[in-house]
Design a protein around this motif. Structure first.
Motif, PDB file in Angstrom:
ATOM      1  N   ALA A  64      -1.722   8.129   8.812  1.00 25.94           N
ATOM      2  CA  ALA A  64      -3.050   7.633   9.156  1.00 25.94           C
ATOM      3  C   ALA A  64      -3.534   8.304  10.440  1.00 25.94           C
ATOM      4  O   ALA A  64      -2.797   8.366  11.420  1.00 25.94           O
ATOM      5  CB  ALA A  64      -3.009   6.120   9.328  1.00 25.94           C
ATOM      6  N   THR A 111      -8.380   4.720  10.995  1.00 26.98           N
ATOM      7  CA  THR A 111      -8.463   3.641   9.995  1.00 26.98           C
ATOM      8  C   THR A 111      -9.895   3.152   9.759  1.00 26.98           C
ATOM      9  O   THR A 111     -10.110   2.264   8.935  1.00 26.98           O
ATOM     10  CB  THR A 111      -7.602   2.427  10.405  1.00 26.98           C
ATOM     11  N   THR A 162       0.846  -1.193   0.000  1.00 32.03           N
ATOM     12  CA  THR A 162       0.000   0.000   0.000  1.00 32.03           C
ATOM     13  C   THR A 162       0.883   1.244   0.000  1.00 32.03           C
ATOM     14  O   THR A 162       2.086   1.158  -0.297  1.00 32.03           O
ATOM     15  CB  THR A 162      -0.999  -0.005   1.184  1.00 32.03           C
ATOM     16  N   ALA A 210     -11.371   1.850   6.223  1.00 30.29           N
ATOM     17  CA  ALA A 210     -10.321   1.554   5.223  1.00 30.29           C
ATOM     18  C   ALA A 210     -10.646   0.267   4.461  1.00 30.29           C
ATOM     19  O   ALA A 210     -10.540   0.214   3.233  1.00 30.29           O
ATOM     20  CB  ALA A 210      -8.954   1.446   5.892  1.00 30.29           C
TER      21      ALA A 210
END
Ligand code: ADP
Length: 318
Positions: free
Chosen positions: A253, A256, A248, A259
């Motif tokens: 971040a 999350t 990725t 996601a």
């Protein structure tokens, strides 16, 4: 050319997330009302990326339910599969941010409207028009929703839809871990595509080692694609002919939440009109790179739905 329809089945709810500033004028309750529910997130993810999506599920005939239906509509999601329950309330989740940064959830579900969807209430015409039919496992926990889930899945499959399954385990909602495992696996071999997180892989296999052998122990003969998402380590993919991993992107971040749903939505939107992608590794890797990007973008903003990227956003990120 009209894009194929992704129909996402299951729950939609509101997370009450405490605001950092405590009680403020704009958030007078001290809580942010964050719409969520994995299947609804996936439908919105598809729509934001320029695809066609519909949500099938039940909401309370209350302010919260109508607010959620409005959010789906505003995001271009077809609402013809939504039912409103006159008697039960919309599902709510209350989030407590613990001092170690972890989140604790408490749910209003005794029962909530989503659990009361009956098989005879399903919009079968809409479900039959799905090219991809996506679902989770929370809708399996109780009747009558479980029967509605089974029927919708069957009707979609009969009509030729690709079935996509993300168990999205919320362990506290189940009577016991054993029950969760049994029910999640009870519909395992119906799916064409399955996405699990590393945590779910461990939960379902009982194996702490997240390797190819552990993942392949979840393989079933009719499966076309198995995905294991690994957070900041991207994802792994398995088909009957090849397997590998896709990294990725490096991001800062902040939250999350969503996601995985963003990842799934991006994947489904790219394969809905051309399933041959699943048979060609290089093309599949490109699709997964895009899905990783969408997952990564979603972690850079707070909340799930507000953080789902548009196609322009995703392309400029890449
Ligand atoms: P889930 O939300 O189902 O637990 P993950 O947290 O594994 O799923 O996230 C799904 C995808 O989102 C990952 O495969 C990855 O591509 C992307 N992603 C998640 N967390 C991060 C991160 N911290 N940095 C970059 N990408 C991330």
């Amino acid at each position: 050319v009209d894009k194929g329809l992704v129909v996402s089945f299951g729950e939609m709810l509101i997370d009450f997330v405490p605001t950092e500033s405590g009680v403020s004028l704009s958030e007078s309750s001290g809580f942010l009302k964050a719409p969520g529910g994995a299947p609804a997130n996936v439908a919105i993810a598809v729509s934001r990326l320029g695809g066609r999506a519909a949500f099938v599920g039940k909401l309370g005939d209350d302010d919260f339910g109508h607010m959620l239906a409005g959010i789906l509509r505003k995001n271009g999601v077809d609402d013809q599969g939504i039912n409103f329950d006159k008697g039960a309330r919309t599902a709510l989740a209350f989030v407590t941010l613990r001092s170690d940064g972890e989140r604790e959830f408490m749910f209003y579900r005794n029962p909530s409207a989503d659990m009361l969807l009956r098989p005879d209430e399903l919009n079968l015409e809409l479900i039959r028009s799905a090219k991809v039919f996506h679902y989770g496992s929370i809708s399996l926990i109780t009747e009558p929703c479980r029967s509605a889930h089974m029927k919708a899945m069957e009707v979609a499959k009969e009509a030729g839809a690709l079935l996509s399954y993300d168990p999205n385990l919320r362990e506290p909602l189940w009577p016991s871990p054993e029950e969760a495992r049994i029910q999640i696996m009870s519909i395992w071999d119906k799916a064409d595509i399955i996405k699990v997180s590393d945590v779910e892989l461990e939960f379902l296999t009982g194996n702490k080692t997240i390797d190819d052998e552990t993942a392949m122990s979840l393989w079933h003969p009719n499966l076309k694609l198995l995905l294991v998402t690994l957070g900041e380590n991207g994802c792994r993919y398995y088909t009957k002919d090849f397997h590998g991993s896709v990294e990725t992107f490096h991001v800062d971040a902040v939250d999350t939440t969503g996601a995985g749903d963003s990842f799934v939505g991006a994947l489904l939107n790219q394969i809905v009109d051309d399933q041959s992608v699943l048979e060609e590794e290089e093309r599949l890797r490109k699709v997964l790179r895009f899905a990783n990007a969408c997952g990564a973008i979603t972690t850079t903003k707070k909340g799930a739905i507000p953080a789902l990227p548009s196609d322009c956003e995703a392309l400029s990120f890449l």
